[in-house]
Design a protein around this motif. Structure first.
Motif, mmCIF file in Angstrom:
data_model
loop_
_atom_site.group_PDB
_atom_site.id
_atom_site.type_symbol
_atom_site.label_atom_id
_atom_site.label_comp_id
_atom_site.label_asym_id
_atom_site.label_seq_id
_atom_site.Cartn_x
_atom_site.Cartn_y
_atom_site.Cartn_z
ATOM 1 N N TYR A 37 0.968 -1.086 -0.132
ATOM 2 C CA TYR A 37 -0.050 0.052 -0.055
ATOM 3 C C TYR A 37 0.785 1.167 -0.071
ATOM 4 O O TYR A 37 0.627 2.004 -0.750
ATOM 5 C CB TYR A 37 -0.746 0.020 1.347
ATOM 6 N N GLU A 38 1.828 1.240 0.874
ATOM 7 C CA GLU A 38 2.554 2.571 1.114
ATOM 8 C C GLU A 38 3.446 2.867 -0.231
ATOM 9 O O GLU A 38 3.688 3.769 -0.870
ATOM 10 C CB GLU A 38 3.614 2.487 2.174
ATOM 11 N N GLY A 39 4.123 1.747 -1.003
ATOM 12 C CA GLY A 39 5.189 1.716 -1.684
ATOM 13 C C GLY A 39 4.381 2.241 -3.290
ATOM 14 O O GLY A 39 5.161 2.400 -4.235
ATOM 15 N N ALA A 40 3.169 1.665 -3.344
ATOM 16 C CA ALA A 40 2.376 1.846 -4.615
ATOM 17 C C ALA A 40 2.332 3.018 -5.094
ATOM 18 O O ALA A 40 2.119 4.184 -4.451
ATOM 19 C CB ALA A 40 0.908 1.255 -4.528
ATOM 20 N N SER A 41 2.537 3.439 -6.422
ATOM 21 C CA SER A 41 2.346 4.570 -7.227
ATOM 22 C C SER A 41 1.275 4.643 -7.782
ATOM 23 O O SER A 41 0.957 3.734 -8.751
ATOM 24 C CB SER A 41 3.554 4.890 -7.844
ATOM 25 N N THR A 42 0.376 5.967 -7.625
ATOM 26 C CA THR A 42 -0.684 6.033 -8.482
ATOM 27 C C THR A 42 -0.383 6.478 -9.921
ATOM 28 O O THR A 42 -1.164 6.197 -10.868
ATOM 29 C CB THR A 42 -1.864 7.044 -7.673
ATOM 30 N N ASN A 43 0.893 7.055 -10.072
ATOM 31 C CA ASN A 43 1.209 7.468 -11.339
ATOM 32 C C ASN A 43 1.561 6.142 -12.126
ATOM 33 O O ASN A 43 1.001 6.063 -13.427
ATOM 34 C CB ASN A 43 2.677 8.119 -11.291
#
Length: 220
Positions: A37-43
């Protein structure tokens, strides 16, 4: 087709085109699986889905909402797979739990990324989402208890034992053991990923819960 606003677990979701929704959710599933969750990028999610960031946040107000939607989609997939074809569950509680566990593993083995995402989600709950995920976990347990209580032969229980409480005890005991063992295996893997093959064999633990650990008085 009329699309309406709907809600799961108090989180509001906006209607969207089904094809676009699935494309975004699939891209998000892969990103969350690999990076958490923390490391995921919406970009990266928008890039993989082929949509703009404005489109993503038009449908999902923030990353938290997107993540919880992915969790709900995985749970819906799991429940549909369990209920879409009739299961001839044993009347014996422990055999029935083994059957459900095997069915669950068969479902997730067919989609390793979904399995890995769900395993990590409930093993290592993001602090920001912990309250929401615990509620989902409790709901999963309630549905499992209801399913088992409706199928098993309750006359096999000792007098004075509440069947639903007994089922809950067995399921929570197994859940604790499985969480401990899978967390250890997750920590030992350098990739930080979990595979369906990493699932714990529950039969030895079910045997302990069924038969206990002490011999009866006067028995060899």
């Amino acid at each position: 087709m009329i699309l309406t606003r709907w809600s799961i677990g108090g989180v509001a979701y906006k209607p969207m085109e089904p094809d676009k929704k699935q494309t975004i959710l699939q891209a998000a599933l892969v990103e969350f699986y690999h990076k958490g969750y923390e490391g995921a990028s919406t970009n990266q999610i928008t890039k993989a889905a082929g949509v703009s960031k404005g489109i993503l946040f038009h449908y999902f107000s923030d990353k938290r909402t997107l993540y919880l939607t992915v969790v709900d989609e995985c749970l819906k997939h799991y429940y549909h797979s369990l209920t879409s074809s009739p299961m001839d569950l044993s009347e014996d509680l422990f055999q029935a739990i083994e059957q459900l566990s095997q069915k669950k593993m068969d479902v997730f083995k067919s989609d390793p990324i979904r399995f890995g995402f769900m395993a990590k989600t409930f093993l290592i709950m993001p602090e920001e989402l912990k309250a929401d995920l615990l509620l989902k976990q409790q709901q999963m347990n309630k549905e499992s208890i209801h399913l088992l209580a409706s199928r098993i032969d309750q006359s096999r229980f000792r007098e004075g034992i509440d069947p639903k409480q007994a089922i809950e005890f067995v399921l929570l005991s197994l859940e604790s053991l499985i969480t401990k063992q899978m967390t250890k295996r997750y920590d030992e893997k350098s990739t930080g990923e979990l595979e369906a093959s990493a699932a714990l064999d529950t039969k030895p633990y079910l045997d302990i819960l069924r038969y206990g650990i002490y011999r009866k008085e006067g028995k060899e």
